[in-house]
Scaffold this active site. Structure first.
Site, PDB file in Angstrom:
ATOM      1  N   GLU A  97     -13.909  -6.188   8.928  1.00 42.20           N
ATOM      2  CA  GLU A  97     -12.601  -5.956   9.539  1.00 42.20           C
ATOM      3  C   GLU A  97     -12.497  -4.528  10.041  1.00 42.20           C
ATOM      4  OE1 GLU A  97      -9.339  -5.130   6.288  1.00 42.20           O
ATOM      5  OE2 GLU A  97     -10.519  -6.859   5.655  1.00 42.20           O
ATOM      6  N   ASP A 148     -15.429  -1.895   8.630  1.00 39.74           N
ATOM      7  CA  ASP A 148     -16.167  -2.187   7.406  1.00 39.74           C
ATOM      8  C   ASP A 148     -17.195  -3.281   7.649  1.00 39.74           C
ATOM      9  OD1 ASP A 148     -14.557  -0.347   6.098  1.00 39.74           O
ATOM     10  OD2 ASP A 148     -13.108  -1.869   5.465  1.00 39.74           O
ATOM     11  N   SER A 153      -6.503  -2.997   3.070  1.00 37.69           N
ATOM     12  CA  SER A 153      -6.940  -2.237   1.915  1.00 37.69           C
ATOM     13  C   SER A 153      -7.315  -3.083   0.709  1.00 37.69           C
ATOM     14  CB  SER A 153      -5.859  -1.231   1.508  1.00 37.69           C
ATOM     15  OG  SER A 153      -6.396  -0.194   0.735  1.00 37.69           O
ATOM     16  N   GLU A 161       0.818  -1.216   0.000  1.00 38.50           N
ATOM     17  CA  GLU A 161       0.000   0.000   0.000  1.00 38.50           C
ATOM     18  C   GLU A 161       0.854   1.269   0.000  1.00 38.50           C
ATOM     19  OE1 GLU A 161      -3.557  -0.315   2.675  1.00 38.50           O
ATOM     20  OE2 GLU A 161      -2.552  -2.166   3.262  1.00 38.50           O
ATOM     21  N   GLY A 186      -7.201   5.510   5.359  1.00 39.16           N
ATOM     22  CA  GLY A 186      -6.675   6.476   4.402  1.00 39.16           C
ATOM     23  C   GLY A 186      -6.929   7.901   4.860  1.00 39.16           C
ATOM     24  N   TYR A 194      -9.335   2.586  -5.237  1.00 34.68           N
ATOM     25  CA  TYR A 194      -8.366   3.638  -5.513  1.00 34.68           C
ATOM     26  C   TYR A 194      -8.334   4.147  -6.946  1.00 34.68           C
ATOM     27  CZ  TYR A 194      -6.837   2.360  -0.868  1.00 34.68           C
ATOM     28  OH  TYR A 194      -6.806   2.103   0.475  1.00 34.68           O
ATOM     29  N   ASN A 249      -9.825  -1.280  10.301  1.00 35.87           N
ATOM     30  CA  ASN A 249      -8.620  -0.652   9.766  1.00 35.87           C
ATOM     31  C   ASN A 249      -8.127   0.344  10.810  1.00 35.87           C
ATOM     32  OD1 ASN A 249      -6.771   0.967   8.349  1.00 35.87           O
ATOM     33  ND2 ASN A 249      -7.897   0.774   6.429  1.00 35.87           N
ATOM     34  N   ARG A 305     -11.446   2.548  11.443  1.00 33.27           N
ATOM     35  CA  ARG A 305     -12.621   2.453  10.568  1.00 33.27           C
ATOM     36  C   ARG A 305     -13.021   0.991  10.442  1.00 33.27           C
ATOM     37  NH1 ARG A 305     -10.927   3.118   5.484  1.00 33.27           N
ATOM     38  NH2 ARG A 305     -11.698   1.048   4.913  1.00 33.27           N
TER      39      ARG A 305
END
Length: 306
Positions: free
Chosen positions: A267, A251, A147, A21, A273, A210, A269, A249
């Site tokens: 999951e 998801d 990601s 990443e 980002g 992305y 994070n 964050r």
């Protein structure tokens, strides 16, 4: 080294690094560095490599803003170095970072906390390539990448096993596919912010995340209030169960045909980002927290022994 993060003047922004990443991290780091300069901080940008420890000793920052994504920068390794150097840093500490990056161990924590997750198994690359280790549809993903890196969907009624690329890791998670809508919730400190729905034409993979136009965000998500409340509750509980700090964050997937029973946690994070249009800053902005203000808050929240 350093002083209280609330009086910090020199901030080292870690970015880049050796993970898959890297490019996303460079983008996050540049945006955060620019925002912090606008807030009056002295900022040094460090592309984190093998000389990171020496660079940090030379720069002697008051605080490290960790804008690294993926393995090494997000899995507890850099956090351990920063603890050893005694430099306050942003986001989660060693244990929470390591747990969140290991998808199977994170699931064990979520189950113990009573949070809904999909069933999964750990299999070798050879086993996944040889045949279906669970019934399709299922998702194959690295155990310890973030990601959506290296994530593949094996669809229902697929007769053939997954053909893996040469860069696939030796150990993989094979997880039952969770149908439904893609939702995400940010936790900032001890507050769950809101729910975003991520809309894509097909599968929400790395390219959809992305690539320009790969996905669109509905902020806040147009979902029933009880489901939004569950997302906020589950995200905060997951953040606490892992021991996260700063910002995280979470998801989700939601199968609306099943109501509340259709909400599944995918999951967490620990270092989302950080560009002004990224999911977490976007949620903060919708609540009146500007990007620069968010970056400043993360620096002021920084500490050791996280």
């Amino acid at each position: 080294m350093g002083q209280s993060s609330r009086t910090a003047r020199k901030v080292a922004v870690l970015m880049g690094g050796p993970s898959a990443e890297r490019e996303v991290s460079l983008s996050s780091g540049r945006e955060c560095a620019a925002a912090l300069r606008g807030e009056g901080f002295t900022v040094v940008e460090i592309d984190a490599g093998a000389d990171l420890c020496a660079r940090l000793r030379d720069e002697a920052p008051d605080v490290v803003f960790n804008a690294l994504h993926g393995r090494w920068g997000e899995d507890g390794a850099v956090q351990g170095m920063l603890e050893w150097l005694g430099i306050p840093y942003t986001h989660s500490g060693i244990l929470a970072s390591a747990l969140a990056m290991d998808k199977q161990r994170a699931k064990d924590v979520f189950r113990a906390a009573g949070l809904p997750v999909m069933e999964s198994v750990i299999a070798t690359r050879a086993e996944v390539a040889a045949g279906h280790v669970i019934a399709p549809p299922y998702v194959v993903k690295p155990v310890n990448e973030g990601s959506s890196v290296g994530v593949h969907l094996v669809r229902d009624h697929s007769n053939a096993p997954l053909v893996l690329g040469g860069d696939a890791p030796d150990m993989l998670m094979v997880e039952s596919f969770a149908p439904g809508r893609e939702l995400t919730t940010t936790v900032m400190g001890d507050r769950a912010l809101m729910v975003t729905e991520i809309m894509t034409a097909d599968w929400y993979d790395y390219a959809a995340k992305y690539s320009p136009g790969g996905s669109t965000h509905v902020v806040p998500a147009e979902i029933p209030e009880p489901i939004a409340a569950l997302c906020l509750d589950h995200a905060l509980r997951a953040h606490r169960a892992l021991g996260c700090r700063g910002m995280s964050r979470t998801d989700f997937r939601w199968d609306e045909a099943r109501g509340a029973a259709g909400l599944v946690l995918l999951e967490v994070n620990t270092q989302p980002g950080m560009t002004p249009t990224s999911l977490s800053p976007e949620q903060a902005g919708a609540l009146g927290i500007g990007f620069a203000e968010l970056c400043r808050w993360l620096v002021e929240d920084a500490s050791c022994s996280r």
